[in-house]
Design a protein around this motif. Structure first.
Motif, PDB file in Angstrom:
ATOM      1  N   LYS A  31       0.742  -1.079   0.162  1.00 48.95           N
ATOM      2  CA  LYS A  31      -0.017  -0.143  -0.004  1.00 48.95           C
ATOM      3  C   LYS A  31       0.958   1.293  -0.143  1.00 48.95           C
ATOM      4  O   LYS A  31       1.842   1.318   0.893  1.00 48.95           O
ATOM      5  CB  LYS A  31      -1.020  -0.175   1.090  1.00 48.95           C
ATOM      6  CG  LYS A  31      -2.094  -1.165   1.232  1.00 48.95           C
ATOM      7  CD  LYS A  31      -2.737  -1.372   2.473  1.00 48.95           C
ATOM      8  CE  LYS A  31      -4.055  -2.263   1.976  1.00 48.95           C
ATOM      9  NZ  LYS A  31      -3.457  -3.492   1.716  1.00 48.95           N
ATOM     10  N   TYR A  33       0.710   5.907  -0.698  1.00 49.46           N
ATOM     11  CA  TYR A  33      -0.251   6.970  -0.698  1.00 49.46           C
ATOM     12  C   TYR A  33       0.334   8.469  -0.980  1.00 49.46           C
ATOM     13  O   TYR A  33       1.550   8.348  -0.789  1.00 49.46           O
ATOM     14  CB  TYR A  33      -0.844   6.914   0.701  1.00 49.46           C
ATOM     15  CG  TYR A  33      -1.222   5.976   1.189  1.00 49.46           C
ATOM     16  CD1 TYR A  33      -0.332   5.203   1.951  1.00 49.46           C
ATOM     17  CD2 TYR A  33      -2.645   5.450   1.614  1.00 49.46           C
ATOM     18  CE1 TYR A  33      -0.906   3.725   2.387  1.00 49.46           C
ATOM     19  CE2 TYR A  33      -3.039   4.366   2.073  1.00 49.46           C
ATOM     20  CZ  TYR A  33      -2.326   3.593   2.198  1.00 49.46           C
ATOM     21  OH  TYR A  33      -2.682   2.501   3.041  1.00 49.46           O
ATOM     22  N   LEU A  45      -5.455  13.380   1.233  1.00 50.97           N
ATOM     23  CA  LEU A  45      -5.260  12.136   0.171  1.00 50.97           C
ATOM     24  C   LEU A  45      -5.264  12.481  -1.142  1.00 50.97           C
ATOM     25  O   LEU A  45      -6.686  12.913  -1.478  1.00 50.97           O
ATOM     26  CB  LEU A  45      -5.977  10.974   0.653  1.00 50.97           C
ATOM     27  CG  LEU A  45      -5.603   9.645   0.034  1.00 50.97           C
ATOM     28  CD1 LEU A  45      -4.073   9.365   0.298  1.00 50.97           C
ATOM     29  CD2 LEU A  45      -6.569   8.731   0.567  1.00 50.97           C
ATOM     30  N   TYR A  48      -3.709   6.753  -3.977  1.00 49.97           N
ATOM     31  CA  TYR A  48      -3.516   5.581  -3.312  1.00 49.97           C
ATOM     32  C   TYR A  48      -3.270   4.640  -4.178  1.00 49.97           C
ATOM     33  O   TYR A  48      -4.157   4.429  -5.337  1.00 49.97           O
ATOM     34  CB  TYR A  48      -4.299   5.652  -1.854  1.00 49.97           C
ATOM     35  CG  TYR A  48      -5.698   4.915  -2.251  1.00 49.97           C
ATOM     36  CD1 TYR A  48      -6.465   6.159  -2.437  1.00 49.97           C
ATOM     37  CD2 TYR A  48      -6.115   3.530  -2.147  1.00 49.97           C
ATOM     38  CE1 TYR A  48      -8.024   5.781  -2.280  1.00 49.97           C
ATOM     39  CE2 TYR A  48      -7.483   3.672  -2.289  1.00 49.97           C
ATOM     40  CZ  TYR A  48      -8.499   4.467  -2.367  1.00 49.97           C
ATOM     41  OH  TYR A  48      -9.642   4.116  -2.806  1.00 49.97           O
ATOM     42  N   TYR A  50      -3.106  -0.077  -3.648  1.00 46.87           N
ATOM     43  CA  TYR A  50      -3.002  -1.188  -2.805  1.00 46.87           C
ATOM     44  C   TYR A  50      -2.319  -2.253  -3.668  1.00 46.87           C
ATOM     45  O   TYR A  50      -2.354  -3.413  -3.080  1.00 46.87           O
ATOM     46  CB  TYR A  50      -4.338  -1.746  -2.572  1.00 46.87           C
ATOM     47  CG  TYR A  50      -5.155  -0.722  -1.440  1.00 46.87           C
ATOM     48  CD1 TYR A  50      -6.544  -0.908  -1.438  1.00 46.87           C
ATOM     49  CD2 TYR A  50      -4.624   0.126  -0.754  1.00 46.87           C
ATOM     50  CE1 TYR A  50      -7.133  -0.009  -0.656  1.00 46.87           C
ATOM     51  CE2 TYR A  50      -5.150   0.705   0.069  1.00 46.87           C
ATOM     52  CZ  TYR A  50      -6.507   0.880   0.256  1.00 46.87           C
ATOM     53  OH  TYR A  50      -7.114   1.769   1.095  1.00 46.87           O
ATOM     54  N   SER A  94       2.620   1.397   3.722  1.00 40.04           N
ATOM     55  CA  SER A  94       2.176   0.800   4.673  1.00 40.04           C
ATOM     56  C   SER A  94       2.128  -0.985   4.541  1.00 40.04           C
ATOM     57  O   SER A  94       1.663  -1.074   3.213  1.00 40.04           O
ATOM     58  CB  SER A  94       0.742   1.396   5.218  1.00 40.04           C
ATOM     59  OG  SER A  94       0.455   0.454   6.442  1.00 40.04           O
ATOM     60  N   GLY A  96      -0.278  -2.298   5.901  1.00 42.18           N
ATOM     61  CA  GLY A  96      -1.639  -2.491   5.295  1.00 42.18           C
ATOM     62  C   GLY A  96      -2.337  -3.115   6.206  1.00 42.18           C
ATOM     63  O   GLY A  96      -3.570  -3.597   6.024  1.00 42.18           O
ATOM     64  N   GLY A  98      -3.016  -2.662   9.644  1.00 43.57           N
ATOM     65  CA  GLY A  98      -3.400  -2.026  10.805  1.00 43.57           C
ATOM     66  C   GLY A  98      -2.736  -2.162  12.196  1.00 43.57           C
ATOM     67  O   GLY A  98      -2.776  -1.835  13.211  1.00 43.57           O
ATOM     68  N   VAL A  99      -1.568  -3.120  12.027  1.00 44.53           N
ATOM     69  CA  VAL A  99      -0.703  -3.273  13.034  1.00 44.53           C
ATOM     70  C   VAL A  99       0.484  -2.166  13.178  1.00 44.53           C
ATOM     71  O   VAL A  99       0.752  -1.672  14.312  1.00 44.53           O
ATOM     72  CB  VAL A  99       0.149  -4.745  13.125  1.00 44.53           C
ATOM     73  CG1 VAL A  99       1.180  -4.812  14.100  1.00 44.53           C
ATOM     74  CG2 VAL A  99      -1.054  -5.729  12.804  1.00 44.53           C
ATOM     75  N   HIS A 100       0.920  -1.773  11.917  1.00 45.89           N
ATOM     76  CA  HIS A 100       1.782  -0.701  12.019  1.00 45.89           C
ATOM     77  C   HIS A 100       1.216   0.600  11.499  1.00 45.89           C
ATOM     78  O   HIS A 100       0.344   0.674  10.778  1.00 45.89           O
ATOM     79  CB  HIS A 100       2.996  -1.075  11.572  1.00 45.89           C
ATOM     80  CG  HIS A 100       3.535  -2.145  11.849  1.00 45.89           C
ATOM     81  ND1 HIS A 100       4.239  -2.315  13.033  1.00 45.89           N
ATOM     82  CD2 HIS A 100       3.637  -3.640  11.540  1.00 45.89           C
ATOM     83  CE1 HIS A 100       4.936  -3.522  13.613  1.00 45.89           C
ATOM     84  NE2 HIS A 100       4.308  -4.315  12.338  1.00 45.89           N
ATOM     85  N   GLY A 101       1.709   1.700  11.475  1.00 42.52           N
ATOM     86  CA  GLY A 101       1.220   2.922  10.880  1.00 42.52           C
ATOM     87  C   GLY A 101       1.879   3.008   9.471  1.00 42.52           C
ATOM     88  O   GLY A 101       2.551   2.240   8.970  1.00 42.52           O
ATOM     89  N   TYR A 102       1.631   4.274   9.013  1.00 37.49           N
ATOM     90  CA  TYR A 102       2.381   4.527   7.840  1.00 37.49           C
ATOM     91  C   TYR A 102       3.937   4.960   7.980  1.00 37.49           C
ATOM     92  O   TYR A 102       4.350   5.487   9.094  1.00 37.49           O
ATOM     93  CB  TYR A 102       1.689   5.739   6.921  1.00 37.49           C
ATOM     94  CG  TYR A 102       0.505   5.746   6.536  1.00 37.49           C
ATOM     95  CD1 TYR A 102      -0.351   6.789   5.961  1.00 37.49           C
ATOM     96  CD2 TYR A 102      -0.336   4.485   6.607  1.00 37.49           C
ATOM     97  CE1 TYR A 102      -1.529   6.500   5.536  1.00 37.49           C
ATOM     98  CE2 TYR A 102      -1.586   4.375   6.087  1.00 37.49           C
ATOM     99  CZ  TYR A 102      -2.338   5.443   5.409  1.00 37.49           C
ATOM    100  OH  TYR A 102      -3.507   5.135   4.885  1.00 37.49           O
ATOM    101  N   PHE A 104       6.342   7.629   6.263  1.00 42.94           N
ATOM    102  CA  PHE A 104       6.200   8.646   5.154  1.00 42.94           C
ATOM    103  C   PHE A 104       7.970   9.187   4.818  1.00 42.94           C
ATOM    104  O   PHE A 104       8.773   8.820   5.602  1.00 42.94           O
ATOM    105  CB  PHE A 104       5.705   9.978   5.783  1.00 42.94           C
ATOM    106  CG  PHE A 104       4.437  10.097   6.036  1.00 42.94           C
ATOM    107  CD1 PHE A 104       3.730   9.408   7.016  1.00 42.94           C
ATOM    108  CD2 PHE A 104       3.607  10.961   5.224  1.00 42.94           C
ATOM    109  CE1 PHE A 104       2.224   9.599   7.124  1.00 42.94           C
ATOM    110  CE2 PHE A 104       2.210  10.633   5.278  1.00 42.94           C
ATOM    111  CZ  PHE A 104       1.717  10.073   6.227  1.00 42.94           C
ATOM    112  N   GLY A 105       7.722   9.665   3.601  1.00 45.02           N
ATOM    113  CA  GLY A 105       8.948  10.149   2.803  1.00 45.02           C
ATOM    114  C   GLY A 105       9.261  11.668   3.497  1.00 45.02           C
ATOM    115  O   GLY A 105       8.362  11.955   4.296  1.00 45.02           O
TER     116      GLY A 105
END
Lengths: 113, 116
Positions: A31, A33, A45, A48, A50, A94, A96, A98-102, A104-105
């Motif tokens: 995933k 974004y 957003l 995105y 998947y 991510s 994806g 839901g265990v970890h977050g995003y 980011f660059g």
């Protein structure tokens, strides 16, 4: 240490030019974004994905387009830049579940003159 | 529309004091996350709290979640000048769940200034 890389870090470009903002990640995340953020403001957003060959538009209408030909690469293209496109563009990925977050660059700050 | 709303919009404190930021949201969630953003940079994930958890700690961070009030708070204890940043809450709405979907909704952020 960022595992997601955005280039360029800063870009000043003239109106009407075509630009591509690069985003690559080394984590194998499905995933990815793209967010647009004006200074000191909320994130919106705009695109995105998947997975490979899967792209969708986000909540904020954008004249940009994206592609996802490889898992690790998610570039954003503006065919004809305008001053209204001036903003910061943030890429995230991510795993994806839901265990970890995003992750980011560092973002690309785009100025169209 | 953005689901999360942080409060206050801006907060200025002295080094060593505690900083508390709040987040309210509108719909049912799977989890809530907090991120930090230094000026002009990307966001950094700080902590994730699941909908069935009420409190979580990570170093000097303490997050609480009240699903009945649809609110969360982030407490930073013994703040340092290096904590100066914007802090965003993000929700993982249940409405976006399923079919491999994972899409966070970010709030507007709280700008924290820690004065040395």
């Amino acid at each position: 240490e960022a595992d997601i890389y955005q280039t360029p870090r800063y870009l000043v470009i003239g109106t009407g030019k075509k630009i591509t903002l690069e985003c690559s990640q080394t984590m194998g995340h499905d995933k990815m974004y793209w967010y647009q953020q004006d200074p000191g403001m909320e994130l919106h957003l705009i695109h995105y994905s998947y997975g490979v060959n899967s792209t969708e538009k986000g909540d904020l209408s954008s004249e940009s387009t994206v592609s996802r030909i490889r898992t690790e690469h998610f570039p954003l293209t503006l065919e004809s830049a305008r001053p209204s496109h001036t903003s910061q563009y943030l890429c995230a990925s991510s795993e994806g579940t839901g265990v970890h977050g995003y992750t980011f660059g560092s973002g690309t700050r785009l100025t169209v003159v | 529309s953005q689901q999360g709303e942080e409060d206050p919009q801006a907060l200025s404190i002295q080094e060593g004091e505690n900083a508390t930021m709040n987040c309210s949201y509108k719909t049912s969630i799977n989890n809530l996350q907090w991120y930090r953003q230094n000026s002009g940079r990307g966001l950094v994930h700080l902590i994730l709290i699941r909908s069935n958890e009420r409190e979580k700690h990570s170093g000097r961070l303490r997050v609480t979640l009240d699903t009945s009030k649809k609110s969360s708070s982030l407490l930073i204890t013994a703040s340092r000048a290096a904590d100066t940043a914007s802090y965003f809450c993000a929700t993982d709405p249940q409405a976006y769940s399923g079919a491999g979907s994972y899409q966070l909704t970010f709030g507007k952020g709280t700008k924290l200034s820690v004065i040395p």
